[in-house]
Design a protein around this motif. Structure first.
Motif, PDB file in Angstrom:
ATOM      1  N   PRO A  39      61.483 118.237  -4.293  1.00 41.00           N
ATOM      2  CA  PRO A  39      60.755 118.188  -3.019  1.00 41.00           C
ATOM      3  C   PRO A  39      61.552 117.575  -1.879  1.00 41.00           C
TER       4      PRO A  39
ATOM      5  N   ASN B 270      57.143 127.081  -1.069  1.00 42.90           N
ATOM      6  CA  ASN B 270      57.390 126.333  -2.294  1.00 42.90           C
ATOM      7  C   ASN B 270      56.587 126.997  -3.413  1.00 42.90           C
TER       8      ASN B 270
ATOM      9  N   CYS C  20      55.015 116.548  -5.376  1.00 44.98           N
ATOM     10  CA  CYS C  20      55.578 117.565  -4.487  1.00 44.98           C
ATOM     11  C   CYS C  20      54.828 117.601  -3.159  1.00 44.98           C
TER      12      CYS C  20
ATOM     13  N   THR D 132      56.201 116.545   0.783  1.00 45.58           N
ATOM     14  CA  THR D 132      56.397 117.657   1.716  1.00 45.58           C
ATOM     15  C   THR D 132      55.225 117.918   2.654  1.00 45.58           C
TER      16      THR D 132
END
Length: 218
Positions: free
Chosen positions: A101, A118, A129, A133
């Motif tokens: 990430p 992603n 994650c 992000t």
């Protein structure tokens, strides 16, 4: 989503583009790797973009031994920015250090106009994650593979519900060829305690906007 490998059961770029050339409801995302005939493939992808034969580009760090912040990929990011198409990235599963990430955050910060997908939310650490992000509005989340984890439904549902509440326009349905059960992924979205409007965004409206499908259809 075509493979970056030239010989693949998934299909390489040329095979996928040719196979769906006469379909107005199937859209191709081209695969590319800095390790495989890179410059020639990049040139072909640019031609495909000029001809509107593809709607995005896919990278497979982890499946292949390169990092998402490999300097050679800068030309891929600039090309996607120029044509306003997303770059989708395999994450998690095998060799997750190649697609961590923090690397997404780094690329998203350097390229705020680049749309980055992603794929798999760095499974199994999907909560981590998202935390790393979530503040980058140009990072999107493809849920492919998550429904195949039968033993961790509550955690997965909790994280997806949080994303759907905080950033509903950034959550995208996906089933991922060869691995995932499409019906299980439909049921996963249906289980989320969200509005019908948000559900429609996840199932198709977000993808239509992200990949510019209405524009391609004219």
């Amino acid at each position: 989503m075509a493979d970056s490998e030239l010989q693949s059961a998934i299909g390489n770029n040329e095979e996928c583009v040719n196979l769906f050339s006469d379909c107005d409801n199937v859209f191709v995302v081209a695969g590319i790797s800095p390790l495989i005939d890179f410059q020639n493939n990049l040139n072909r992808i640019e031609n495909y973009l000029c001809q509107k034969k593809i709607v995005g580009v896919k990278l497979y760090p982890g499946h292949e031994q390169f990092y998402l912040n490999d300097p050679r990929l800068e030309s891929v990011f600039l090309l996607c920015e120029a044509f306003d198409v997303p770059v989708a990235v395999h994450t998690g599963w095998d060799n997750p250090h190649f697609n961590a990430p923090a690397l997404f955050a780094d690329i998203a910060g350097k390229h705020p106009k680049l749309k980055i997908v992603n794929c798999h939310l760095w499974y199994p650490k999907i909560d981590y994650c998202y935390e790393v992000t979530r503040d980058y509005q140009n990072i999107y989340y493809d849920i492919s593979s998550l429904a195949d984890d039968k033993g961790n439904k509550s955690k997965i549902t909790e994280v997806l519900h949080r994303i759907a509440n905080e950033n509903p326009h950034r959550l995208i349905f996906g089933s991922d060829y060869g691995m995932c059960d499409p019906m299980a992924h439909i049921e996963l979205v249906d289980r989320l305690p969200v509005s019908d409007e948000t559900r429609e965004m996840i199932f198709y409206k977000n993808a239509v906007g992200l990949y510019g499908l209405s524009r391609i259809n004219g």
